[in-house]
Scaffold this motif. Structure first.
Motif, PDB file in Angstrom:
ATOM      1  N   SER A   1       6.925   4.956   0.792  1.00  0.00           N
ATOM      2  CA  SER A   1       5.505   4.646   0.938  1.00  0.00           C
ATOM      3  C   SER A   1       4.689   5.935   0.755  1.00  0.00           C
ATOM      4  O   SER A   1       4.809   6.596  -0.267  1.00  0.00           O
TER       5      SER A   1
ATOM      6  N   TYR B   1       9.111  -3.918  -3.636  1.00  0.00           N
ATOM      7  CA  TYR B   1       8.181  -4.025  -2.511  1.00  0.00           C
ATOM      8  C   TYR B   1       6.827  -4.564  -2.966  1.00  0.00           C
ATOM      9  O   TYR B   1       6.215  -5.388  -2.266  1.00  0.00           O
ATOM     10  N   TYR B   2       6.374  -4.119  -4.124  1.00  0.00           N
ATOM     11  CA  TYR B   2       5.066  -4.560  -4.621  1.00  0.00           C
ATOM     12  C   TYR B   2       5.167  -5.717  -5.614  1.00  0.00           C
ATOM     13  O   TYR B   2       4.203  -6.014  -6.320  1.00  0.00           O
TER      14      TYR B   2
ATOM     15  N   SER C   1       6.599  -6.159  -8.506  1.00  0.00           N
ATOM     16  CA  SER C   1       6.236  -5.730  -9.848  1.00  0.00           C
ATOM     17  C   SER C   1       7.499  -5.516 -10.681  1.00  0.00           C
ATOM     18  O   SER C   1       8.611  -5.454 -10.146  1.00  0.00           O
TER      19      SER C   1
ATOM     20  N   LEU D   1       2.748  -2.804 -11.681  1.00  0.00           N
ATOM     21  CA  LEU D   1       2.536  -2.068 -10.443  1.00  0.00           C
ATOM     22  C   LEU D   1       1.105  -1.564 -10.344  1.00  0.00           C
ATOM     23  O   LEU D   1       0.474  -1.666  -9.286  1.00  0.00           O
TER      24      LEU D   1
ATOM     25  N   LYS E   1      -1.051  -4.475  -9.437  1.00  0.00           N
ATOM     26  CA  LYS E   1      -0.837  -4.890  -8.054  1.00  0.00           C
ATOM     27  C   LYS E   1      -1.584  -3.968  -7.094  1.00  0.00           C
ATOM     28  O   LYS E   1      -2.282  -4.436  -6.174  1.00  0.00           O
ATOM     29  N   LEU E   2      -1.455  -2.664  -7.270  1.00  0.00           N
ATOM     30  CA  LEU E   2      -2.114  -1.714  -6.376  1.00  0.00           C
ATOM     31  C   LEU E   2      -3.636  -1.813  -6.499  1.00  0.00           C
ATOM     32  O   LEU E   2      -4.352  -1.629  -5.521  1.00  0.00           O
TER      33      LEU E   2
END
Length: 334
Positions: free
Chosen positions: A186, A250-251, A253, A259, A262-263
């Motif tokens: 993270s 985790y995301y 993607s 990614l 998504k962010l």
């Protein structure tokens, strides 16, 4: 009634204090360097307008006033204060559970050095909330929740984890090793990757016309850098025999483009601005921000050092880390 001492008066300290003090089964105490700036109660508001508020039983800078009467001690501190605070509270620790709201800045490594092997320790893998101070010492904003939290414990019963599920009103699952909390992809990877992506070509005299959004303007170069750092991180976790979901998993993607999208799309992240300061010529990076002073020397450096100790190559992490360390305030003063 559980007496809990929160160490630290930052954003997370404010929000955790408000959430826990709003409960009838928790009595919250606060250990902070600036007790005179705190009110007798603290409140926070979440994105749905829900208000958490409650009294602070004792607010002090003296650990002798609060640590002995608490059964749980929770550090909500930046990495550079972890060791100092653990040594400060050690004389008053007997059977208390001592933990950290986030474990990726060296908590378990420092605690293992300072406390005996019988100590009751715990640490969260990721922070439970996105938090911001609204008015120091009295109010804060809870900008976002996690769907599930993961907690590493040592010398503590399983009921302790159940208590945190109740206190935070979020499912909390146990981790099999403290390393699964101490090592995370993270913030220690995410923040440096994004900072490097934005400003790896920055130089003295270069100014930007406006302040950048940290997440809402996330670019594909930053996303790929994050993925590349995580690939090296995953080599380390495999060598240690632990499993931590990849950034892509985790995301949810599949590549740098997804990614990035998504962010950019996470509502709680959208208002967050990049750490910058305004000058007469425009905006420049704020190298004194905790994004730099926390996540390079106490986050990414830890990952890199552990990988080096196991002779694992980390060329991307090395490049990002060297760039970030060169811009830390101490480095820039030499």
């Amino acid at each position: 009634m559980t007496d809990i001492c929160i160490c630290g008066g930052g954003s997370l300290g404010h929000v955790v204090a408000a959430v826990l003090s709003s409960r009838a089964d928790c009595r919250v105490h606060l250990l902070t360097a600036r007790p005179q700036l705190w009110q007798h109660a603290v409140r926070c508001v979440d994105p749905d307008g829900r208000v958490f508020s409650g009294p602070l039983h004792i607010v002090t800078s003296d650990p002798a006033e609060v640590i002995p009467q608490c059964s749980v001690v929770l550090l909500c501190l930046p990495g550079f204060l972890i060791e100092r605070t653990l040594r400060q509270i050690k004389p008053f620790i007997s059977s208390q559970a001592v933990g950290s709201i986030v474990s990726s800045t060296g908590f378990f490594f420092r605690a293992h050095e300072i406390f005996p092997s019988s100590a009751s320790l715990f640490g969260f893998q990721r922070v439970p909330f996105i938090a911001r101070v609204e008015q120091y010492g009295s109010s804060a904003l809870l900008l976002g929740y996690k769907k599930q939290l993961f907690l590493a414990t040592e010398n503590l019963p399983s009921a302790f984890i159940d208590s945190w599920s109740e206190w935070l009103q979020t499912p909390v699952a146990p981790l099999s090793s403290y390393l699964e909390a101490a090592l995370t992809n993270s913030n220690p990877l995410l923040h440096p990757s994004r900072l490097y992506g934005m400003w790896h070509d920055w130089h003295e005299g270069l100014c930007y016309p406006q302040q950048t959004y940290f997440y809402a303007q996330w670019d594909i170069f930053s996303a790929q850098t994050y993925i590349d750092c995580d690939n090296e991180f995953q080599q380390l976790t495999r060598s240690l025999g632990i499993q931590i979901p990849s950034v892509l998993d985790y995301y949810e993607s599949v590549d740098a483009g997804s990614l990035m999208n998504k962010l950019r799309s996470i509502e709680a992240f959208k208002p967050i601005l990049a750490p910058m300061v305004q000058t007469d010529g425009g905006w420049i990076p704020d190298f004194s921000s905790r994004y730099f002073t926390e996540d390079f020397p106490f986050g990414l450096q830890l990952v890199r050092d552990l990988a080096a100790s196991r002779s694992l190559p980390t060329p991307v992490i090395d490049r990002v880390l060297a760039w970030g360390n060169s811009h830390l305030p101490s480095a820039r003063q030499i």
